[in-house]
Write an enzyme that holds these catalytic residues in place. Structure first.
Site, PDB file in Angstrom:
ATOM      1  N   ASN A   7      12.312 -30.615   4.984  1.00  0.00           N
ATOM      2  CA  ASN A   7      10.953 -30.708   5.500  1.00  0.00           C
ATOM      3  C   ASN A   7      10.415 -32.048   4.994  1.00  0.00           C
ATOM      4  O   ASN A   7       9.878 -32.143   3.899  1.00  0.00           O
ATOM      5  CB  ASN A   7      10.139 -29.521   4.970  1.00  0.00           C
ATOM      6  N   ARG A  88      12.708 -29.667   9.872  1.00  0.00           N
ATOM      7  CA  ARG A  88      11.392 -29.501  10.462  1.00  0.00           C
ATOM      8  C   ARG A  88      11.090 -30.763  11.276  1.00  0.00           C
ATOM      9  O   ARG A  88      11.221 -31.874  10.773  1.00  0.00           O
ATOM     10  CB  ARG A  88      10.350 -29.330   9.367  1.00  0.00           C
ATOM     11  N   HIS A 176       1.927 -26.897  13.246  1.00  0.00           N
ATOM     12  CA  HIS A 176       2.006 -25.835  12.232  1.00  0.00           C
ATOM     13  C   HIS A 176       2.584 -24.542  12.826  1.00  0.00           C
ATOM     14  O   HIS A 176       2.369 -23.457  12.288  1.00  0.00           O
ATOM     15  CB  HIS A 176       0.610 -25.486  11.648  1.00  0.00           C
ATOM     16  N   ARG A 237      -8.362 -36.083   7.578  1.00  0.00           N
ATOM     17  CA  ARG A 237      -8.494 -36.195   9.045  1.00  0.00           C
ATOM     18  C   ARG A 237      -9.811 -35.578   9.508  1.00  0.00           C
ATOM     19  O   ARG A 237     -10.251 -34.559   8.961  1.00  0.00           O
ATOM     20  CB  ARG A 237      -7.333 -35.478   9.741  1.00  0.00           C
ATOM     21  N   GLU A 383       7.323 -22.124   5.344  1.00  0.00           N
ATOM     22  CA  GLU A 383       7.901 -22.721   6.551  1.00  0.00           C
ATOM     23  C   GLU A 383       9.411 -22.893   6.413  1.00  0.00           C
ATOM     24  O   GLU A 383      10.144 -22.699   7.378  1.00  0.00           O
ATOM     25  CB  GLU A 383       7.243 -24.086   6.807  1.00  0.00           C
TER      26      GLU A 383
END
Ligand code: ADP
Length: 616
Positions: A7, A88, A176, A237, A383
C-alpha cells in the site's frame, strides 16, 4: 496461500504478509514513514495481531527506496516465497471493477488513469514496477480504490457538464473503496446480519476522508468524486468548493490552475482553517479557546453530518453509521458532534460507550444507546487484509478456471513377490536371510538377489524377483495377463489386503511352498505428505490419472492415494496397465480429477457476509 500486500502512498509505504491458511492471517506488518534527510522510521510487527510493535531507523530517502528494501526486510524475518503480490491502486477509472492480474495492458490502463489521480497512481505504479522486477514469476494483482464504487448509479456519478468533457472521463469515481467494503462487511459480521440486509453509512475519517452509502452490500454513492479532492473537509484537502472560485482566483489573485489545485490538495482543509492538519492538535487548540480551531471542528463535523443526511435520503433509510480512519476511530468528540443532530432519525449515542472506545485489533464496538434505532459502530479499517482477501479470491478463481496441472512420476511394477520370514526359510533354507541387490525409489523397499518360480495349474514363471525386507504375510503380485498363464483367477487388491486370496505354489532353491496371497495389485500413488499437502489430498483419497498421450492415452480411474512420511511421490501400475497406455520408461501421469478437494471457501459478491474465514 501467502500474499504480500503493498500500500504505497506519497509519503509512506505500508506492506504486509498474509498467510491465508490461518485465522490470524497477517503474519508480518510493516510501514516506512517519516522520510527526512536520508532516513525514515520502519514500524513493524511479526507474529500476528498479538505480536509486539517495534520501530527502528532506516537509511532510506524515498518511498521507492523503501520498496526496494522490502525483500531484505522480509528475508530477515524469514519470509521469502509468495503466491501473489497485491497492490493498492488508487484510481482504476471505469475500466476496473474487480481485483485484476497486472500485465502490460493493465499497466498501461493504470498509467492512463494517472492523470485522474496524479499523486496517488504514480506512487502505486512505482511499487508495481519495482515489485514486478523483484518477483517476476509471482502474479501481481491490482486492487483498486475505485472498484467498490462501480455500482454507483449514473445519477450519482454524472457531473452536469458538457458532453465533450464527460466523454473524456469526467465523472465521479469515488475512492477508499477497499476500506468502505471492509467496513461494510465488518459491520455486518458484528451485527450477525447479512450485509445484503443492511443500509450502512461508512465514514472513513483519516487524513483523507470520505463517506460511502452502502445499500445492501453495494456502494450507491460516495463523497469523493473524479479525484480524491471532492467531498469532506480533510487534513490538507478542501473537499467540496464552488467551482466558480477557480475563475475568481485566477482573475483576482492571478493564480494558475496548477497553483489553485496544489493549494486545494496541500494547504486547505483543517490545515488552512486551524493551522494544523492533525485533528489532535486542532482539538487541543479548540479546548484552549482558539476560535479558528473551534470553527474548523464545526466545519468538519457539519460537512460529515450533511453527507450522512444526504445518504440516508439517497438510500431511503439507514441502519448503521460506522466510523473508521484515525479520526473516526479515535476522536470521541468528533463522533458525538457528527451524531448529535440525528435524533430525529432515531439515533441516540451512548456518551459513556462512545468515550470508552479504545480499539484493540479488529474490534467493532457499538456505541449507540439501548433505545437507538440506528446502530453506531467504531472499527479500525484494514485495507491490507481486504486487499489480501481480494487477491486470494482472484487467485482461486484463476486456479478454478485454469486448474493447476499436477504430474506424477509413474513406475511400472513387473510381477514380484514379498515373502514372510517363514516363507524365505521354506524356499531358501533354515535361517536364510534375503540379500539386498538394489534399492527402489521407495526407500523402504529393495529388490533381493533371490528369485522364485511361481507355479500355477496351467503354467509358471521361472524367475520372479523377491522384494525385501520380509513382511508379515507372503504376497504375490501379478498382472491380469499373468493369471491367464498361471491358470488362476486373482482379485484386484491394495497391498496387504489378502483375505480370501487364492493359493499358488512357489519354488525356491531349497524347497517349495503352497501359499495364499496371489493378487493383482490395485494401482496406487505413493505420496509424500508435502506433495499431498500441496495438491490437497490425504491418505485414502482416490484420483484419476491420465497416462500416455496421443491416440493411446488412457485415463485410470480410482487410483488410491497412499500418504506416508518418507514416501517419494510415484504412481505404481502393472505391466498390463503400462501396455494399455503404451507408455515408455520414466513417464509422468497427469492428475485429471480430484474429487476430494473441497470447494474453495471464497468471497463472492452474492455472499459477501459469509466470507470471514480469514479475518483475524
Ligand atoms: P491516513 O488517511 O493517512 O491513513 P489516518 O487514518 O491515520 O490517516 O488518520 C490520521 C488522522 O487521525 C490525523 O489527522 C489525526 O489527527 C487523527 N487522529 C489520530 N488519533 C487521534 C486522536 N486520538 N484524536 C483525534 N484525532 C486523531
Amino acid at each position: 496461500m501467502k500474499i504480500l500486500v503493498f500500500n504505497a502512498g506519497s509519503s509512506s509505504l505500508k506492506f504486509g504478509v498474509f498467510d491465508m491458511s490461518i485465522q490470524d492471517s497477517r503474519v508480518f506488518k510493516g510501514e516506512f514513514e517519516g522520510f527526512k534527510n536520508g532516513s525514515c522510521t520502519l514500524h513493524f510487527r511479526i507474529g500476528g495481531e498479538q505480536g509486539e510493535e517495534l520501530n527502528r531507523n532506516e537509511s532510506l530517502d524515498t518511498v521507492e527506496d523503501a520498496i526496494v528494501r522490502v525483500p531484505e526486510i522480509l528475508q530477515e524475518f524469514g519470509f521469502a516465497d509468495f503466491d501473489a503480490v497485491g497492490h493498492r491502486v488508487a484510481h482504476g477509472g471505469e475500466q476496473f471493477h474487480d481485483a485484476t492480474l497486472i500485465d502490460a495492458e493493465v499497466l498501461k490502463h493504470i498509467e492512463d488513469c494517472t492523470t485522474l489521480a496524479p499523486l496517488h497512481n504514480s506512487t502505486n505504479l512505482k511499487a508495481i514496477t519495482i515489485s514486478r522486477e523483484l518477483w517476476p514469476d509471482v502474479p501481481q494483482i491490482a486492487v483498486f480504490d475505485t472498484a467498490f464504487h462501480h455500482t454507483i448509479p449514473d445519477r450519482a456519478t454524472t457531473y452536469a457538464v458538457p458532453k465533450e468533457w464527460r466523454d473524456k472521463g469526467l465523472r465521479r469515481y469515488g475512492f477508499h473503496g477497499t476500506s468502505h467494503k471492509y467496513v461494510g462487511l465488518r459491520v455486518a459480521r458484528e451485527l450477525a446480519r447479512p450485509v445484503t440486509d443492511l443500509q450502512i453509512i461508512s465514514c472513513h475519517l483519516g487524513n483523507g476522508a470520505s463517506i460511502c452509502a452502502i445499500n445492501r452490500g453495494f456502494s450507491i454513492d460516495t463523497s469523493m468524486g473524479m479525484t480524491p479532492l471532492e467531498g469532506l473537509v480533510m487534513g490538507t484537502r478542501s473537499g467540496d468548493v464552488d467551482p466558480g472560485m477557480f475563475t475568481y482566483l485566477a482573475r483576482e489573485l492571478g493564480l494558475s490552475v496548477e497553483e489553485i489545485e496544489y493549494q486545494l490538495y496541500a494547504n486547505s482543509g483543517l490545515k488552512a482553517l486551524a493551522g494544523s492538519h492533525d485533528l489532535r492538535e486542532v482539538e487541543q487548540k479548540a479546548a484552549d479557546g482558539d476560535a479558528d480551531a473551534q470553527l474548523a471542528i464545526n466545519v468538519y463535523a457539519y460537512r460529515v453530518r450533511k453527507y450522512i443526511g444526504a445518504y440516508a435520503a439517497a438510500m431511503g433509510g439507514v441502519d448503521v453509521i460506522a466510523f473508521t480512519g484515525g479520526i473516526g476511530e479515535n476522536s470521541a468528540s468528533m463522533r458525538r458532534r457528527v451524531c448529535d443532530k440525528f435524533e430525529f432519525l432515531g439515533l441516540h449515542l451512548d456518551d459513556d460507550k462512545n468515550l470508552a472506545v479504545q480499539l484493540k485489533g479488529f474490534e467493532a464496538p457499538q456505541v449507540q444507546s439501548f433505545d437507538s434505532r440506528i446502530k453506531v459502530i467504531v472499527t479500525q479499517t484494514c485495507e491490507q487484509l481486504m486487499i489480501a482477501q481480494e487477491v486470494k479470491y482472484l487467485q482461486v478463481q484463476r486456479e478454478q478456471a485454469e486448474p493447476k496441472k499436477w504430474y506424477i512420476p509413474v513406475a511400472v511394477s513387473a510381477r514380484h513377490v514379498h515373502l514372510s520370514q517363514e516363507a524365505v526359510e521354506a524356499l531358501f533354507g533354515k535361517d536364510h536371510q534375503l540379500k539386498k541387490m538394489r534399492t527402489l525409489s521407495q526407500t523402504e523397499g529393495w529388490a533381493a538377489e533371490e528369485t522364485v518360480e511361481v507355479i500355477g495349474p496351467k503354467g509358471s514363471f521361472k524367475t520372479v524377483r523377491v522384494m525385501g525386507p520380509t513382511r508379515k504375510q507372503t504376497q504375490i503380485e501379478v498382472s491380469k495377463t499373468d493369471t491367464f498363464t498361471l491358470g488362476v483367477e486373482a482379485p484386484v487388491r491394495p497391498s496387504g489386503k489378502l483375505e480370501h486370496t487364492p493359493f499358488i505354489k512357489l519354488r525356491g532353491t531349497s524347497g517349495e511352498l503352497e501359499t495364499n496371497g496371489l493378487i493383482i495389485a490395485a494401482r496406487h500413488i505413493h505420496m509424500s505428505p508435502e506433495d499431498a499437502g500441496k495438491i490437497g489430498l490425504k491418505d485414502g483419497d482416490y484420483v484419476d490419472v491420465k497416462l500416455g498421450d496421443g491416440g493411446r492415452s488412457v485415463s485410470f480411474a480410482n487410483t488410491l492415494i497412499r500418504v506416508k512420511k518418507g514416501y517419494t511421490t510415484e504412481m505404481h501400475i502393472d505391466t498390463d496397465e503400462a501396455n494399455a497406455a503404451g507408455i515408455a520408461f520414466q513417464t509422468k501421469g497427469e492428475l485429471v480429477t480430484n474429487e476430494t478437494r473441497g470447494e474453495a471457501d471464497i468471497m463472492t459478491k452474492k455472499n459477501m457476509e459469509l466470507s470471514w474465514r480469514n479475518e483475524p
